[in-house]
Design a protein around this motif. Structure first.
Motif, PDB file in Angstrom:
ATOM      1  N   LEU A 284     -44.665  27.584 -19.209  1.00  0.00           N
ATOM      2  CA  LEU A 284     -44.794  26.191 -18.787  1.00  0.00           C
ATOM      3  C   LEU A 284     -44.894  25.234 -19.968  1.00  0.00           C
ATOM      4  O   LEU A 284     -44.886  24.019 -19.787  1.00  0.00           O
ATOM      5  N   THR A 285     -45.003  25.769 -21.176  1.00  0.00           N
ATOM      6  CA  THR A 285     -45.059  24.920 -22.367  1.00  0.00           C
ATOM      7  C   THR A 285     -43.702  24.254 -22.591  1.00  0.00           C
ATOM      8  O   THR A 285     -42.663  24.930 -22.581  1.00  0.00           O
ATOM      9  N   PRO A 286     -43.661  22.931 -22.771  1.00  0.00           N
ATOM     10  CA  PRO A 286     -42.384  22.233 -22.966  1.00  0.00           C
ATOM     11  C   PRO A 286     -41.799  22.484 -24.357  1.00  0.00           C
ATOM     12  O   PRO A 286     -41.923  21.672 -25.270  1.00  0.00           O
ATOM     13  N   ASN A 287     -41.156  23.638 -24.512  1.00  0.00           N
ATOM     14  CA  ASN A 287     -40.590  24.064 -25.791  1.00  0.00           C
ATOM     15  C   ASN A 287     -39.150  23.555 -25.901  1.00  0.00           C
ATOM     16  O   ASN A 287     -38.275  23.946 -25.122  1.00  0.00           O
ATOM     17  N   THR A 288     -38.883  22.695 -26.878  1.00  0.00           N
ATOM     18  CA  THR A 288     -37.549  22.108 -27.006  1.00  0.00           C
ATOM     19  C   THR A 288     -36.481  23.134 -27.391  1.00  0.00           C
ATOM     20  O   THR A 288     -35.285  22.844 -27.259  1.00  0.00           O
ATOM     21  N   ASN A 289     -36.887  24.312 -27.863  1.00  0.00           N
ATOM     22  CA  ASN A 289     -35.899  25.365 -28.147  1.00  0.00           C
ATOM     23  C   ASN A 289     -35.183  25.808 -26.878  1.00  0.00           C
ATOM     24  O   ASN A 289     -34.074  26.343 -26.936  1.00  0.00           O
ATOM     25  N   PHE A 290     -35.825  25.598 -25.734  1.00  0.00           N
ATOM     26  CA  PHE A 290     -35.246  25.996 -24.455  1.00  0.00           C
ATOM     27  C   PHE A 290     -34.527  24.835 -23.765  1.00  0.00           C
ATOM     28  O   PHE A 290     -34.080  24.977 -22.634  1.00  0.00           O
TER      29      PHE A 290
ATOM     30  N   GLY B 115     -43.128  18.011 -12.913  1.00  0.00           N
ATOM     31  CA  GLY B 115     -42.401  19.243 -13.213  1.00  0.00           C
ATOM     32  C   GLY B 115     -40.914  19.096 -13.445  1.00  0.00           C
ATOM     33  O   GLY B 115     -40.207  20.092 -13.604  1.00  0.00           O
ATOM     34  N   THR B 116     -40.383  17.863 -13.494  1.00  0.00           N
ATOM     35  CA  THR B 116     -38.940  17.685 -13.676  1.00  0.00           C
ATOM     36  C   THR B 116     -38.506  17.682 -15.140  1.00  0.00           C
ATOM     37  O   THR B 116     -37.316  17.584 -15.427  1.00  0.00           O
ATOM     38  N   GLY B 117     -39.449  17.772 -16.065  1.00  0.00           N
ATOM     39  CA  GLY B 117     -39.082  17.891 -17.477  1.00  0.00           C
ATOM     40  C   GLY B 117     -39.268  16.638 -18.298  1.00  0.00           C
ATOM     41  O   GLY B 117     -38.644  16.480 -19.351  1.00  0.00           O
ATOM     42  N   LYS B 118     -40.152  15.744 -17.868  1.00  0.00           N
ATOM     43  CA  LYS B 118     -40.367  14.489 -18.611  1.00  0.00           C
ATOM     44  C   LYS B 118     -40.956  14.754 -19.991  1.00  0.00           C
ATOM     45  O   LYS B 118     -40.523  14.168 -20.982  1.00  0.00           O
ATOM     46  N   THR B 119     -41.964  15.631 -20.061  1.00  0.00           N
ATOM     47  CA  THR B 119     -42.606  15.894 -21.346  1.00  0.00           C
ATOM     48  C   THR B 119     -41.657  16.589 -22.308  1.00  0.00           C
ATOM     49  O   THR B 119     -41.650  16.308 -23.513  1.00  0.00           O
ATOM     50  N   LEU B 120     -40.825  17.494 -21.790  1.00  0.00           N
ATOM     51  CA  LEU B 120     -39.816  18.151 -22.627  1.00  0.00           C
ATOM     52  C   LEU B 120     -38.845  17.114 -23.183  1.00  0.00           C
ATOM     53  O   LEU B 120     -38.494  17.134 -24.371  1.00  0.00           O
ATOM     54  N   LEU B 121     -38.417  16.185 -22.339  1.00  0.00           N
ATOM     55  CA  LEU B 121     -37.520  15.120 -22.768  1.00  0.00           C
ATOM     56  C   LEU B 121     -38.204  14.223 -23.798  1.00  0.00           C
ATOM     57  O   LEU B 121     -37.590  13.795 -24.782  1.00  0.00           O
ATOM     58  N   CYS B 122     -39.479  13.960 -23.579  1.00  0.00           N
ATOM     59  CA  CYS B 122     -40.261  13.149 -24.502  1.00  0.00           C
ATOM     60  C   CYS B 122     -40.316  13.815 -25.882  1.00  0.00           C
ATOM     61  O   CYS B 122     -40.113  13.163 -26.914  1.00  0.00           O
ATOM     62  N   ARG B 123     -40.567  15.114 -25.904  1.00  0.00           N
ATOM     63  CA  ARG B 123     -40.644  15.829 -27.188  1.00  0.00           C
ATOM     64  C   ARG B 123     -39.279  15.908 -27.874  1.00  0.00           C
ATOM     65  O   ARG B 123     -39.196  15.859 -29.107  1.00  0.00           O
ATOM     66  N   LYS B 124     -38.229  16.026 -27.082  1.00  0.00           N
ATOM     67  CA  LYS B 124     -36.889  16.032 -27.673  1.00  0.00           C
ATOM     68  C   LYS B 124     -36.613  14.682 -28.327  1.00  0.00           C
ATOM     69  O   LYS B 124     -36.038  14.626 -29.422  1.00  0.00           O
ATOM     70  N   LEU B 125     -37.029  13.610 -27.670  1.00  0.00           N
ATOM     71  CA  LEU B 125     -36.852  12.278 -28.255  1.00  0.00           C
ATOM     72  C   LEU B 125     -37.622  12.161 -29.558  1.00  0.00           C
ATOM     73  O   LEU B 125     -37.098  11.637 -30.558  1.00  0.00           O
ATOM     74  N   LEU B 126     -38.855  12.642 -29.584  1.00  0.00           N
ATOM     75  CA  LEU B 126     -39.665  12.585 -30.799  1.00  0.00           C
ATOM     76  C   LEU B 126     -39.017  13.380 -31.930  1.00  0.00           C
ATOM     77  O   LEU B 126     -39.073  12.983 -33.098  1.00  0.00           O
ATOM     78  N   ASN B 127     -38.397  14.509 -31.577  1.00  0.00           N
ATOM     79  CA  ASN B 127     -37.780  15.377 -32.592  1.00  0.00           C
ATOM     80  C   ASN B 127     -36.455  14.834 -33.108  1.00  0.00           C
ATOM     81  O   ASN B 127     -36.095  15.067 -34.263  1.00  0.00           O
ATOM     82  N   GLU B 128     -35.718  14.108 -32.262  1.00  0.00           N
ATOM     83  CA  GLU B 128     -34.349  13.755 -32.607  1.00  0.00           C
ATOM     84  C   GLU B 128     -34.092  12.253 -32.715  1.00  0.00           C
ATOM     85  O   GLU B 128     -32.950  11.825 -32.863  1.00  0.00           O
TER      86      GLU B 128
END
Length: 300
Positions: A15-21, A53-66
């Motif tokens: 459940l961890t929002p890992n941007t590698n995935f 659960g739709t992936g907002k935090t994952l998207l947020c972290r991707k934005l921070l990374n890129e």
């Protein structure tokens, strides 16, 4: 756990929002493009709404990374803060010294000075808030006042809000009409389709190192999509439990039965069976799996 059993390097359905995935499916790709376009045009408020659960935090972290290099980001992961706490959190993120000791008036002045300095150096500053629906009413107003800081040509601070649909309900109130008018870009993050769920499951297994025969066939993926309603977090939970069950039984094949048991053990799917005995059977089986994992771990 089941890593060795299935030849995996890491757990594929955590459940961890890992941007590698991260998988750039239509909803997430479109949301990311909206974010980048809005930021590049210098808009004040940008909003991304999605169910739990739709992936907002994952998207947020991707934005921070890129996010492009000229952007300076201030990230607030838990915005349940009163106005003064929010100002101080933003000041700390921007590198304002002794932010915790200043008066509110002086703190606001120092934030503006810091924003002007960064602007003169060619930087754009973005405040990113996750779980923004939790912002108190007074803090929402403070957030609006932040975007009053501007030069003649550009906002000194842009704000990106990641939030659940409850934020839209709040913004429809008359009290927040000024803030709502300032949101110039908005995107609603939808759930996955059946086809997207199948790609999602396959992608995560590949990233985790799986190289064997197909574990989740087309029909099984379609059933997972239906009971999870296409919510990535629920897909992860169900797939993880199915792999646990299969491992506990010494099996390399995932079946509809595994899914049924995983669903019975997952309240959030909303697809529970009414038969109490089946509930007990599912819970007992998962308990046996966990116990077997414990004892297997202890003997190695």
């Amino acid at each position: 756990m089941y890593l060795y059993h299935f030849g995996l390097r890491e757990l594929p359905f955590t459940l961890t929002p890992n941007t590698n995935f991260y998988l750039g499916m239509a909803p997430h790709f479109e949301a990311f493009e909206v974010l980048l376009t809005a930021l590049k045009t210098g808009e004040g408020f940008i909003k991304v709404i999605g169910e739990v659960g739709t992936g907002k935090t994952l998207l947020c972290r991707k934005l921070l990374n890129e996010i492009p290099e000229h952007f300076i980001t201030a990230y607030i992961p838990n915005p349940y803060l009163q106005p003064d706490e929010l100002r101080r959190a933003v000041a700390v993120e921007l590198g304002v010294k002794q932010a915790q000791r200043m008066s509110v008036q002086l703190l606001t002045q120092r934030i503006q000075e810091r924003l002007l300095t960064l602007h003169s150096q060619g930087h754009s500053v973005v405040l990113i808030l996750d779980e923004a629906q939790a912002l108190p009413a007074e803090s929402l107003e403070a957030l609006r006042l932040f975007t009053n800081l501007e030069t003649e040509t550009r906002k000194l601070l842009q704000v990106v809000l990641f939030a659940q649909p409850e934020l839209d309900q709040r913004l429809n109130e008359d009290t927040f009409r000024q803030l709502k008018q300032r949101i110039t870009f908005s995107y609603h993050l939808r759930a996955m389709t059946e086809q997207e769920v199948a790609k999602y499951i396959e992608h995560r297994l590949q990233v985790a190192g799986y190289k064997g025969a197909q574990l989740f066939d087309e029909k099984l993926c379609a059933r997972i999509a239906r009971v999870s309603h296409g919510i990535p977090r629920l897909v992860n939970i169900l797939c993880h439990k199915m792999l646990m069950l299969s491992y506990g039984q010494g099996s390399y094949r995932l079946t509809k039965k595994h899914l049924t048991l995983a669903v019975q053990d997952t309240e959030s799917t909303g697809e529970m069976l009414d038969n109490r005995r089946k509930w007990i059977t599912a819970g007992a089986l998962l308990s046996l799996v966990l116990l077997s994992l414990y004892f297997l771990g202890g003997t190695r």
